[in-house]
Enzyme design. Structure first.
Site, PDB file in Angstrom:
ATOM      1  N   GLY A 280       1.163  -1.521  -0.372  1.00 43.13           N
ATOM      2  CA  GLY A 280       0.075  -0.070   0.016  1.00 43.13           C
ATOM      3  C   GLY A 280       0.843   1.558   0.057  1.00 43.13           C
ATOM      4  O   GLY A 280       1.788   1.567   0.267  1.00 43.13           O
ATOM      5  N   GLY A 283      -0.019   9.118   2.387  1.00 47.88           N
ATOM      6  CA  GLY A 283       1.076  10.105   2.197  1.00 47.88           C
ATOM      7  C   GLY A 283       2.369  10.417   3.026  1.00 47.88           C
ATOM      8  O   GLY A 283       3.194  11.303   2.993  1.00 47.88           O
ATOM      9  N   GLY A 285       4.226   7.448   2.807  1.00 51.77           N
ATOM     10  CA  GLY A 285       5.340   6.574   2.509  1.00 51.77           C
ATOM     11  C   GLY A 285       5.056   5.360   2.056  1.00 51.77           C
ATOM     12  O   GLY A 285       3.319   4.776   2.094  1.00 51.77           O
ATOM     13  N   VAL A 287       3.710   0.783   2.236  1.00 54.50           N
ATOM     14  CA  VAL A 287       4.096  -0.380   3.029  1.00 54.50           C
ATOM     15  C   VAL A 287       4.537  -1.493   2.317  1.00 54.50           C
ATOM     16  O   VAL A 287       4.147  -1.842   1.098  1.00 54.50           O
ATOM     17  CB  VAL A 287       2.679  -0.824   3.571  1.00 54.50           C
ATOM     18  CG1 VAL A 287       3.269  -1.231   4.251  1.00 54.50           C
ATOM     19  CG2 VAL A 287       3.055   0.691   4.339  1.00 54.50           C
ATOM     20  N   LYS A 301       6.953  -0.473   6.465  1.00 55.78           N
ATOM     21  CA  LYS A 301       6.048   0.896   6.647  1.00 55.78           C
ATOM     22  C   LYS A 301       7.504   1.551   6.749  1.00 55.78           C
ATOM     23  O   LYS A 301       8.034   2.057   7.126  1.00 55.78           O
ATOM     24  CB  LYS A 301       5.492   1.428   7.625  1.00 55.78           C
ATOM     25  CG  LYS A 301       4.549   2.638   7.649  1.00 55.78           C
ATOM     26  CD  LYS A 301       3.694   3.158   8.079  1.00 55.78           C
ATOM     27  CE  LYS A 301       3.257   4.358   7.438  1.00 55.78           C
ATOM     28  NZ  LYS A 301       1.863   4.863   8.805  1.00 55.78           N
ATOM     29  N   ASP A 400      -8.126   9.245  11.432  1.00 53.79           N
ATOM     30  CA  ASP A 400      -8.517   9.448  10.232  1.00 53.79           C
ATOM     31  C   ASP A 400      -8.741   7.371   9.929  1.00 53.79           C
ATOM     32  O   ASP A 400      -8.008   6.323   9.601  1.00 53.79           O
ATOM     33  CB  ASP A 400      -6.280   9.387   9.950  1.00 53.79           C
ATOM     34  CG  ASP A 400      -6.141   8.580   8.020  1.00 53.79           C
ATOM     35  OD1 ASP A 400      -7.592   9.507   7.452  1.00 53.79           O
ATOM     36  OD2 ASP A 400      -5.215   8.820   7.728  1.00 53.79           O
TER      37      ASP A 400
END
Length: 497
Positions: A280, A283, A285, A287, A301, A400
Site C-alpha cells: 500500500g 501520504g 510512505g 508499506v 512501513k 484517520d
C-alpha cells in the site's frame, strides 16, 4: 463574539503577568478572535473557554486577577511551576469551577476566603506553596468538595470542619496540633497522617544548623538550575531524536517488547524494497511485504523523508500510541528501525489486506466480502475504537478512521491501524485543537471547520466506514461523475429521510 473578546482580553492579561521561558504561550494572540485554537486552552462545544492548563512549564511571575473574567472556567491546572505572589481573591467569582490545582508553586499570602464561594468546586490543591495565615472558615461551606490538600505551607490557627472526604494539612507546624487548644476543633478533624502525639510544633533544634542546611540546599539548587538551563539551551539548538542512532546501527535494542531491527535486515526481507512487494501507499510512505530470516512474514512501513520533521513526528506518534494501546482489534507493532536518514516500522502481515481493498473487488485468490463478514468487521473496528476512547488513559483520538486503515487478519478479524495522526486527550477534556488532518470524505464537518477533534470525529469516520461496507462503494465514488467530493452523505440522506 463579545464573549470571545472578553476571553481573549482575560487570557492576554494572564499571559502578561507570567514569564514564559519555553514559549508555550507564544500563539496567544491579542488580535485573535477565537482563543479556542490556543495551546493550553480548552473550549466547550459552544466555543466557551472552560479549561486553562499550563502545568510543569516553568512559568514564573504572578497570576493575574483577570482570570475571573473567564466566567465559564471549570478547570484550572497551574501546578508544578514557579508562580509567586498572592492567589487572586477574584478566583472566588468562578462559579462553575470544579477543579483548581495551584500546587507546587511559590504562592504567598493567605488562602482567600472568597474561595469558599466556589460551591461547585470538587477538587482543590494548594499544597507545597508558601501560604500563611489562618485557613478560612468559609471553606467549610464548600459542600461539593471531595478532595482538599493544603499540606506543606505555613498556615496557622484552627481549621474548619472540612466537607471533603479526603484532605491533608500536614507540613503546617503552626496549625493547632492536638485539637486541645481553646480555638481548635476536635482531634477527629485531623488527618491520619498528622502527628497527634506531639503537643508542640516541631522546629529546628539549632538556628545555625538550619542556616547551614539552607545554604547548602540553595547552592545545590543553583547548580541544578544552571545545569538544567544549559541542557535546555542545548536542546533548543539541537532538537532530540527519538533514538540516538550513532553507534547503534548494528545493535539490537528493545523498547519494551519492541525490537530494533537493523536496516540491512529489512532491506533483505523486502527484496531491497522492491515495487513488487508494495502492499500500500500513503501520504507518509509505502508499506512493503517482507519475510524475516526466521520465516516470519511482516509488513514494513517505510516513512517518506523519515529524518525530516514530519516523518520524525509521525514515527514517534505511531511508536508511542501503539505502545499505549494493546488490544486484539488494534494493530500490533513488532519493532522499528532507525538510521540517520530512515524511519521504518515493522508490523504483522495482514493476509486479507485492508477493508478498502476488499469492498467490491476480489483480493487475489479471495472472494468478495459477504454480509456476515462485513458485520464482523464492523463490530471489530467498533471494539478497537471503543478501547481507544474509553479504556485508554489518556484516551486516544485516531483522527484517520477509514476503510484503508482497517486491516483484516487471517480470520477476517478487523484490526485498526495507522496511528500516525493520533492524539492523546484527557478524559475530562472535550476536544483537542490542531491543524486539520485526515482523508477527504472521512473528516467530520465540525473538525474541518474548527480544527477541534475528539472521539466524535472518530465516530463520524466510523459511520462513513459503515456506509462503505453496506454500499460496497468508496466515500468519494458517488460524486465522481459530478466531480463532487463527499457525495456519499448527499446520496444517503434522502434515501433514509
Amino acid at each position: 463574539m463579545w464573549v470571545w473578546f472578553v476571553a481573549v482580553q482575560a487570557l492576554m492579561g494572564i499571559k502578561a503577568s507570567l514569564h514564559d521561558p519555553h514559549g508555550v504561550l507564544d500563539n496567544w494572540d491579542g488580535d485573535a478572535v477565537d482563543p479556542c485554537s490556543w495551546t493550553m486552552v480548552t473550549c466547550s462545544s459552544e466555543s466557551l473557554v472552560i479549561g486553562l492548563g499550563t502545568p510543569s512549564q516553568d512559568l514564573s511571575g504572578t497570576l493575574s486577577p483577570s482570570i475571573a473574567n473567564l466566567t465559564n472556567l471549570q478547570i484550572v491546572l497551574l501546578q508544578n511551576n514557579n508562580i509567586t505572589g498572592p492567589i487572586p481573591a477574584e478566583i472566588g467569582k468562578l462559579s462553575k469551577l470544579h477543579t483548581l490545582d495551584l500546587s507546587n508553586n511559590f504562592f504567598t499570602g493567605s488562602v482567600p476566603s472568597s474561595l469558599g464561594h466556589l460551591r461547585s468546586l470538587q477538587y482543590m490543591r494548594l499544597n507545597n506553596n508558601s501560604l500563611s495565615g489562618k485557613v478560612p472558615m468559609s471553606i467549610g461551606n464548600m459542600t461539593k468538595l471531595v478532595f482538599l490538600d493544603l499540606s506543606y505551607n505555613n498556615l496557622s490557627g484552627p481549621i474548619p470542619i472540612f466537607p471533603a472526604k479526603t484532605f491533608s494539612i500536614v507540613g503546617n507546624p503552626l496549625i493547632c496540633p492536638t485539637g486541645s487548644e481553646p480555638e481548635c476543633f476536635g482531634t477527629t478533624l485531623m488527618p491520619m497522617s498528622m502527628n497527634l502525639n506531639n503537643t508542640e510544633p516541631q522546629r529546628p533544634k539549632s538556628h545555625k544548623v538550619a542556616v547551614a542546611f539552607g545554604s547548602s540546599v540553595g547552592a545545590i539548587s543553583l547548580i541544578i538550575i544552571v545545569f538544567g538551563m544549559f541542557l535546555w539551551w542545548r536542546q533548543r539548538l539541537n532538537p532530540p531524536m527519538f533514538f540516538d542512532v550513532d553507534d547503534r546501527l548494528h545493535e539490537e535494542v528493545s523498547l519494551g517488547n519492541l525490537k530494533m531491527f537493523q536496516f540491512r535486515e529489512l532491506q533483505i526481507a523486502t527484496g531491497n524494497f522492491s515495487n513488487k512487494n508494495i502492499l500500500g501507499k500513503g501520504g507518509f510512505g509505502h508499506v512493503y511485504k517482507g519475510t524475516l530470516h526466521d520465516g516470519t512474514i511482516v509488513a514494513v512501513k517505510r516513512l517518506k523523508d523519515g529524518s525530516a520533521v514530519g516523518g520524525e513526528i509521525q514515527f514517534q506518534t505511531e511508536v508511542e500510541m501503539i505502545s499505549l494501546a494493546v488490544h486484539r482489534n488494534l494493530l500490533k507493532l513488532y519493532g522499528f528501525c532507525i538510521t540517520p536518514s530512515e524511519r521504518l516500522l515493522v508490523y504483522p502481515y495482514m493476509s486479507n489486506g485492508s477493508v478498502a481493498s476488499r469492498l467490491k473487488v476480489s483480493f487475489p485468490g479471495k472472494p468478495v466480502l459477504d454480509w456476515s463478514t462485513r458485520k464482523r468487521i464492523s463490530l471489530g473496528a467498533a471494539r478497537g475504537l471503543l478501547y481507544l476512547h474509553e479504556q485508554c488513559d489518556p484516551k486516544i483520538i485516531h483522527r484517520d478512521v477509514k476503510a484503508a486503515n482497517i486491516l483484516l487478519d487471517d480470520y477476517y478479524e478487523a484490526v485498526v491501524g495507522d496511528f500516525g495522526l493520533a492524539k492523546l486527550l484527557d478524559h475530562q477534556d472535550s476536544h483537542v485543537t490542531t491543524a486539520v488532518r485526515g482523508t477527504v470524505g472521512h473528516i467530520a464537518p465540525e473538525y474541518l471547520s474548527t480544527g477541534q477533534s475528539s472521539d466524535k470525529t472518530d465516530v463520524f469516520g466510523f459511520g462513513i466506514l459503515l456506509l462503505e461496507l453496506i454500499t460496497g462503494q468508496r466515500a468519494l465514488e458517488f460524486g465522481k461523475a459530478a466531480n463532487q467530493k463527499g457525495a456519499m452523505l448527499d446520496w444517503v440522506s434522502p434515501q433514509f429521510s
